[in-house]
Design a protein around this motif. Structure first.
Motif, PDB file in Angstrom:
ATOM      1  N   LEU A 191     -20.760 -75.390 -16.187  1.00 32.49           N
ATOM      2  CA  LEU A 191     -19.418 -74.824 -16.314  1.00 32.49           C
ATOM      3  C   LEU A 191     -19.352 -73.409 -15.727  1.00 32.49           C
ATOM      4  O   LEU A 191     -18.430 -73.074 -14.972  1.00 32.49           O
ATOM      5  N   ALA A 192     -20.336 -72.583 -16.062  1.00 30.30           N
ATOM      6  CA  ALA A 192     -20.340 -71.211 -15.553  1.00 30.30           C
ATOM      7  C   ALA A 192     -20.522 -71.173 -14.040  1.00 30.30           C
ATOM      8  O   ALA A 192     -19.895 -70.378 -13.342  1.00 30.30           O
ATOM      9  N   MET A 193     -21.382 -72.061 -13.514  1.00 30.29           N
ATOM     10  CA  MET A 193     -21.568 -72.113 -12.056  1.00 30.29           C
ATOM     11  C   MET A 193     -20.276 -72.502 -11.349  1.00 30.29           C
ATOM     12  O   MET A 193     -19.946 -71.978 -10.284  1.00 30.29           O
ATOM     13  N   TRP A 194     -19.541 -73.446 -11.959  1.00 28.13           N
ATOM     14  CA  TRP A 194     -18.277 -73.877 -11.352  1.00 28.13           C
ATOM     15  C   TRP A 194     -17.301 -72.703 -11.254  1.00 28.13           C
ATOM     16  O   TRP A 194     -16.692 -72.468 -10.210  1.00 28.13           O
ATOM     17  N   PHE A 195     -17.181 -71.946 -12.333  1.00 23.85           N
ATOM     18  CA  PHE A 195     -16.281 -70.793 -12.299  1.00 23.85           C
ATOM     19  C   PHE A 195     -16.779 -69.742 -11.313  1.00 23.85           C
ATOM     20  O   PHE A 195     -15.987 -69.068 -10.652  1.00 23.85           O
ATOM     21  N   ALA A 196     -18.084 -69.592 -11.199  1.00 23.17           N
ATOM     22  CA  ALA A 196     -18.637 -68.580 -10.298  1.00 23.17           C
ATOM     23  C   ALA A 196     -18.325 -68.878  -8.833  1.00 23.17           C
ATOM     24  O   ALA A 196     -18.120 -67.960  -8.037  1.00 23.17           O
ATOM     25  N   VAL A 197     -18.264 -70.158  -8.458  1.00 28.19           N
ATOM     26  CA  VAL A 197     -18.012 -70.497  -7.051  1.00 28.19           C
ATOM     27  C   VAL A 197     -16.540 -70.735  -6.742  1.00 28.19           C
ATOM     28  O   VAL A 197     -16.172 -70.892  -5.584  1.00 28.19           O
ATOM     29  N   THR A 198     -15.690 -70.737  -7.766  1.00 29.51           N
ATOM     30  CA  THR A 198     -14.269 -70.991  -7.508  1.00 29.51           C
ATOM     31  C   THR A 198     -13.368 -69.822  -7.901  1.00 29.51           C
ATOM     32  O   THR A 198     -12.172 -69.867  -7.615  1.00 29.51           O
ATOM     33  N   ARG A 199     -13.907 -68.790  -8.521  1.00 28.84           N
ATOM     34  CA  ARG A 199     -13.089 -67.645  -8.887  1.00 28.84           C
ATOM     35  C   ARG A 199     -13.495 -66.424  -8.064  1.00 28.84           C
ATOM     36  O   ARG A 199     -14.487 -66.444  -7.338  1.00 28.84           O
ATOM     37  N   THR A 200     -12.723 -65.361  -8.193  1.00 33.26           N
ATOM     38  CA  THR A 200     -12.996 -64.158  -7.431  1.00 33.26           C
ATOM     39  C   THR A 200     -13.033 -62.947  -8.369  1.00 33.26           C
ATOM     40  O   THR A 200     -12.652 -63.021  -9.531  1.00 33.26           O
ATOM     41  N   GLY A 201     -13.519 -61.832  -7.824  1.00 30.86           N
ATOM     42  CA  GLY A 201     -13.488 -60.570  -8.551  1.00 30.86           C
ATOM     43  C   GLY A 201     -14.324 -60.571  -9.817  1.00 30.86           C
ATOM     44  O   GLY A 201     -15.431 -61.113  -9.870  1.00 30.86           O
ATOM     45  N   ALA A 202     -13.756 -59.959 -10.867  1.00 34.06           N
ATOM     46  CA  ALA A 202     -14.495 -59.789 -12.120  1.00 34.06           C
ATOM     47  C   ALA A 202     -14.823 -61.126 -12.771  1.00 34.06           C
ATOM     48  O   ALA A 202     -15.886 -61.282 -13.396  1.00 34.06           O
ATOM     49  N   ARG A 203     -13.914 -62.102 -12.609  1.00 35.31           N
ATOM     50  CA  ARG A 203     -14.178 -63.417 -13.210  1.00 35.31           C
ATOM     51  C   ARG A 203     -15.401 -64.079 -12.582  1.00 35.31           C
ATOM     52  O   ARG A 203     -16.173 -64.760 -13.258  1.00 35.31           O
ATOM     53  N   ARG A 204     -15.565 -63.892 -11.273  1.00 31.14           N
ATOM     54  CA  ARG A 204     -16.753 -64.453 -10.617  1.00 31.14           C
ATOM     55  C   ARG A 204     -18.017 -63.778 -11.121  1.00 31.14           C
ATOM     56  O   ARG A 204     -19.031 -64.453 -11.390  1.00 31.14           O
ATOM     57  N   LEU A 205     -18.000 -62.464 -11.234  1.00 37.80           N
ATOM     58  CA  LEU A 205     -19.181 -61.742 -11.705  1.00 37.80           C
ATOM     59  C   LEU A 205     -19.544 -62.155 -13.123  1.00 37.80           C
ATOM     60  O   LEU A 205     -20.721 -62.376 -13.440  1.00 37.80           O
ATOM     61  N   LEU A 206     -18.537 -62.263 -13.982  1.00 38.74           N
ATOM     62  CA  LEU A 206     -18.790 -62.665 -15.370  1.00 38.74           C
ATOM     63  C   LEU A 206     -19.343 -64.079 -15.434  1.00 38.74           C
ATOM     64  O   LEU A 206     -20.322 -64.342 -16.162  1.00 38.74           O
ATOM     65  N   ALA A 207     -18.736 -64.990 -14.664  1.00 38.48           N
ATOM     66  CA  ALA A 207     -19.217 -66.372 -14.670  1.00 38.48           C
ATOM     67  C   ALA A 207     -20.636 -66.461 -14.124  1.00 38.48           C
ATOM     68  O   ALA A 207     -21.473 -67.223 -14.640  1.00 38.48           O
ATOM     69  N   GLY A 208     -20.936 -65.690 -13.084  1.00 38.95           N
ATOM     70  CA  GLY A 208     -22.293 -65.689 -12.543  1.00 38.95           C
ATOM     71  C   GLY A 208     -23.308 -65.187 -13.546  1.00 38.95           C
ATOM     72  O   GLY A 208     -24.417 -65.735 -13.660  1.00 38.95           O
ATOM     73  N   LEU A 209     -22.936 -64.142 -14.295  1.00 36.61           N
ATOM     74  CA  LEU A 209     -23.835 -63.617 -15.327  1.00 36.61           C
ATOM     75  C   LEU A 209     -24.067 -64.639 -16.426  1.00 36.61           C
ATOM     76  O   LEU A 209     -25.212 -64.848 -16.879  1.00 36.61           O
ATOM     77  N   LEU A 210     -22.997 -65.308 -16.863  1.00 37.88           N
ATOM     78  CA  LEU A 210     -23.136 -66.329 -17.908  1.00 37.88           C
ATOM     79  C   LEU A 210     -23.980 -67.504 -17.418  1.00 37.88           C
ATOM     80  O   LEU A 210     -24.761 -68.079 -18.186  1.00 37.88           O
ATOM     81  N   ALA A 211     -23.815 -67.876 -16.140  1.00 34.68           N
ATOM     82  CA  ALA A 211     -24.631 -68.964 -15.579  1.00 34.68           C
ATOM     83  C   ALA A 211     -26.109 -68.592 -15.599  1.00 34.68           C
ATOM     84  O   ALA A 211     -26.977 -69.416 -15.942  1.00 34.68           O
TER      85      ALA A 211
END
Length: 441
Positions: free
Chosen positions: A47-67
């Motif tokens: 789930l976190a990887m999906w958000f990391a590759v489909t979102r931008t900005g702070a949401r991408r960074l947060l999702a990447g950290l959670l992944a």
């Protein structure tokens, strides 16, 4: 990506996920507490990887950290029952599955418009013409050797010379038999050629040879790949696009009034657009700043006699400031209107605070709505930033939008960068992947 390739990718993604889950269950099945924890961490990582590759900005960074956290925790939980190589193999399966899922969704034809039908595949242009501004974007077209690439592909290249009328060149190309016409230049040039293409009912190709290339971004093009955009003259996909007008002048992105229009007129803007815009903000919104003479009717019918900023876009931008750099759709048949009205120095500080937390809509003086027509009046002429170009226009300014009047062509690969992907929910993603794996559109 072809239909068959999309289906194979969807099947492959599902298979990789099943193998990763089965391998994990097999490895920790003897541990009652590790089994649910390991599976949950694996799901969280996906789930976190999906958000990391489909979102931008702070949401991408947060999702990447959670992944990353989920993967590390998964490794630690699994170490006592599996070797490190086996664990990393399962993580690699998940990464590959997410990459395939992204390709399946991004290339899905039904996600490229709001309520419009999927883009149709069209054959190569019979007589393609590309008008090129070789100096636009600091000479991007010239540096990429665009003229030579046109000759190699059988595209008639027309170089814009000083004193040439761009609309006349486009009209001459159509009169000469062009069934597809393209423009290599900035967004202002794209708008002029688009007005001819729409009026003459010929398809258009956008080649991102300007400075910012916002239209290319919203179309899903790679703004750094000038030559690759020529693929749209070959076998491609075609879909209708709206065009907006202000007092009869077509624009493809937006028209800005007030603060931004004043910045665009400054001599320093061309040399350093971002620095000039940011440097002007404190003075324009700081203590003692006054609104511009911009009179309009707001979304609830209330009259406004002044505003610091009014922006009218060809189709609405995203709902928050973080998403306002893209338009998820270009076929809604609506304008996007954003206005900023600051009532006093304290209001300016409150708005800057709302911007800082990426929530401008919480500020009472920030208005956003989606009409089909809009009008702005003033005592005299108004400074206008139209697709990034500085103009002065007589009032009143009357804005309209013409739905689906332009046939836009893109290479099939352009759909993989469609901003629509960034707006997609997890539920929609699962639905798309499952339906694609079953061979359904």
């Amino acid at each position: 990506m072809t239909t068959r390739a999309r289906r194979l990718a969807a099947l492959g993604a599902l298979l990789l996920l099943v193998v990763a889950v089965v391998a994990t269950v097999s490895a920790v099945i003897d541990s009652p507490w590790r089994l649910p924890v390991a599976v949950a961490l694996l799901a969280a990582a996906v789930l976190a990887m999906w958000f990391a590759v489909t979102r931008t900005g702070a949401r991408r960074l947060l999702a990447g950290l959670l992944a990353l956290i989920a993967v590390v925790a998964f490794v630690l939980v699994s170490l006592s029952s599996s070797g490190l190589v086996s664990i990393l193999f399962r993580v690699a399966l998940v990464l590959a599955a997410v990459a395939l899922i992204r390709d399946v969704v991004a290339h899905h034809p039904g996600l490229l418009g709001s309520d419009a039908p999927p883009p149709r595949t069209v054959p190569p242009a019979r007589h393609g013409v590309l008008i090129m501004n070789m100096k636009s974007g600091g000479g991007k077209a010239e540096r990429s050797g665009l003229e030579g690439h046109c000759r190699a592909r059988g595209i008639d290249g027309v170089v814009l010379q000083p004193g040439d009328d761009l609309v006349d060149l486009a009209e001459s190309a159509v009169n000469g038999g062009a069934d597809v016409i393209g423009m290599a230049g900035g967004d202002g040039s794209q708008a002029l050629v688009a007005s001819v293409a729409a009026r003459r009912d010929v398809a258009m190709v956008v080649v991102p040879a300007g400075t910012r290339n916002h239209l290319a971004l919203d179309l899903g093009l790679d703004r750094d790949d000038v030559v690759g955009a020529l693929d749209a003259f070959g076998e491609a996909v075609e879909q209708p696009m709206d065009l907006a007008e202000v007092n009869g002048r077509v624009f493809v992105n937006n028209v800005s009034l007030g603060l931004y229009a004043t910045i665009v007129r400054s001599p320093e803007y061309r040399a350093a657009k971002v620095d000039t815009a940011l440097g002007a903000l404190p003075a324009a919104l700081g203590p003692g700043s006054t609104p511009f003479d911009l009179r309009f009717t707001g979304p609830d019918g209330e009259p406004h006699l002044g505003a610091h900023v009014v922006q009218v876009s060809n189709n609405p931008y995203g709902r928050t400031a973080g998403a306002r750099t893209i338009r998820p759709h270009l076929d809604t048949g609506h304008l996007g209107v954003v206005a900023l009205v600051l009532d006093g120095d304290r209001a300016a500080g409150s708005f800057m605070a709302a911007i800082a937390v990426n929530r401008p809509e919480r500020f009472p003086g920030f208005l956003a709505w989606e009409p089909t027509t809009f009008q702005v009046d003033s005592e005299g002429e108004i400074d206008v930033g139209l697709d990034g170009e500085a103009l002065r226009m007589e009032t009143p300014l009357r804005f309209t939008v013409s739905p689906a009047v332009l046939r836009i062509r893109r290479a099939a690969w352009a759909t993989s960068r469609s901003p629509t992907l960034r707006e997609l929910s997890l539920r929609s993603t699962i639905h798309v992947v499952w339906q694609t794996a079953l061979g359904r559109t």
